[in-house]
Design an enzyme around this catalytic site. Structure first.
Site, short mmCIF file in Angstrom:
data_model
loop_
_atom_site.label_atom_id
_atom_site.label_comp_id
_atom_site.label_asym_id
_atom_site.label_seq_id
_atom_site.Cartn_x
_atom_site.Cartn_y
_atom_site.Cartn_z
N ARG A 100 0.85 -1.19 0.00
CA ARG A 100 0.00 0.00 0.00
C ARG A 100 0.89 1.24 0.00
O ARG A 100 1.94 1.28 0.66
CB ARG A 100 -0.91 0.04 1.23
N GLU A 137 -4.18 7.43 -5.45
CA GLU A 137 -4.36 6.61 -6.65
C GLU A 137 -5.63 7.02 -7.38
O GLU A 137 -6.68 7.11 -6.75
CB GLU A 137 -4.40 5.13 -6.27
N HIS A 168 -0.93 -0.12 -9.87
CA HIS A 168 -1.59 -0.98 -8.87
C HIS A 168 -2.15 -2.24 -9.54
O HIS A 168 -3.33 -2.59 -9.38
CB HIS A 168 -2.70 -0.22 -8.16
#
Length: 310
Positions: free
Chosen positions: A229, A258, A276
């Site tokens: 993360r 993000e 991601h």
């Protein structure tokens, strides 16, 4: 007249792809459609992506809510103790994408150390016109530090063994049965590692655990890899150290915000960035979908939840 099938809400547009398959069995409504919010009080299940924080006001608006079904493996956006206190169960996808996330971490290491992305650009731009070959760094006898030794960390370590890396790890809990040694502290791990991979679960107590001081321990020849993360790293400190050469490089799949703003990385050298996608494979998503359906079926059928957050 409303559909008689059980009503569930899908919280994020990111999960829009689950609407059609879930609608075969449930009345699945997207929360991002404003008119649907008129029926929040009826819903017993909320399907979420674990990286997004759930606002307390949303939970307050769902008095019949009995289950938060997290499609993803991570559930750091959910205040699990608070939900448990309200009688709301939480489920997640367990280790559905651990092997794929580990593959991605190793891919980032190889891409950075062997300059695969740089080499691709060189060939395409004509920079290889004189036939010369740039020397890249071998992985042989490299020290790999892994922060967090859950299923993803262990999968990375197994792959690292085959690549001739020497693995050490650190996490808050000792795991004496593992074949890889545990460092005395995170700082020690960073100091003794050539490559540091972040594979820890994020929670309120470890935000920015990869601080400026930890990055400095890794040093100007070190490589920092994050497939966990973004909030686990002090991103501002990371960027500053990449720009002034105090850190050798970074390979990142996750970010504080993000999507991360492209301009933020425009003048940051020695980086490889992916959006991601470490755990986002066809196989992993299919497994997550199966787990989600199993949890929903068990909840509405009064059975035992297959993958609860404990």
């Amino acid at each position: 007249m409303y559909n008689s099938r059980p009503l569930i809400f899908i919280a994020h547009p990111l999960l829009g792809f689950v609407l059609d398959p879930l609608s075969e069995h449930y009345e699945a409504l997207p929360l991002w459609v404003e008119e649907n919010k008129q029926r929040l009080a009826e819903a017993r299940v909320l399907v979420v992506a674990g990286e997004f924080r759930i606002e307390p006001a949303l939970i307050d608006a769902m008095p019949q809510l009995g289950l938060i079904a997290c499609f993803s493996v991570g559930y750091d956006g959910i205040d699990v103790p608070a939900m448990r206190a309200r009688g709301i169960a939480v489920t997640h996808a367990m280790d559905a994408n651990s092997e794929d996330a580990a593959d991605h971490a190793i891919g980032l290491i190889l891409a950075h150390r062997r300059e695969i992305v740089v080499g691709d650009a060189k060939v395409r731009s004509g920079g290889w016109s004189n036939g010369s070959k740039a020397l890249t760094r071998s992985l042989a006898d490299t020290s790999l530090g892994i922060v967090g030794m859950g299923s993803i960390g262990q999968a990375i370590a197994r792959r690292a063994d085959a690549l001739r890396l020497h693995t050490c790890w650190w996490g808050p809990t000792e795991k004496p049965d593992l074949p890889w040694p545990r460092a005395d502290s995170l700082a020690t791990l960073a100091r003794d590692s050539d490559i540091l991979v972040i594979a820890a679960r994020a929670h309120a107590g470890n935000e920015k655990m990869i601080s400026a001081e930890i990055i400095d321990q890794l040093g100007r020849d070190g490589l920092l890899v994050n497939i966990a993360r973004g909030q686990l790293i002090d991103e501002d400190a990371l960027i500053a150290r990449l720009q002034d050469g105090r850190l050798g490089g970074a390979a990142l799949d996750v970010f504080m915000q993000e999507p991360t703003p492209p301009a933020r990385w425009q003048n940051v050298p020695n980086t490889i960035l992916t959006p991601h996608t470490a755990g986002a494979t066809d196989a992993a998503i299919a497994t997550m979908m199966t787990m989600l359906r199993a949890n929903l079926d068990a909840f509405f059928g009064g059975g035992r939840l297959p993958t609860p957050v404990t």
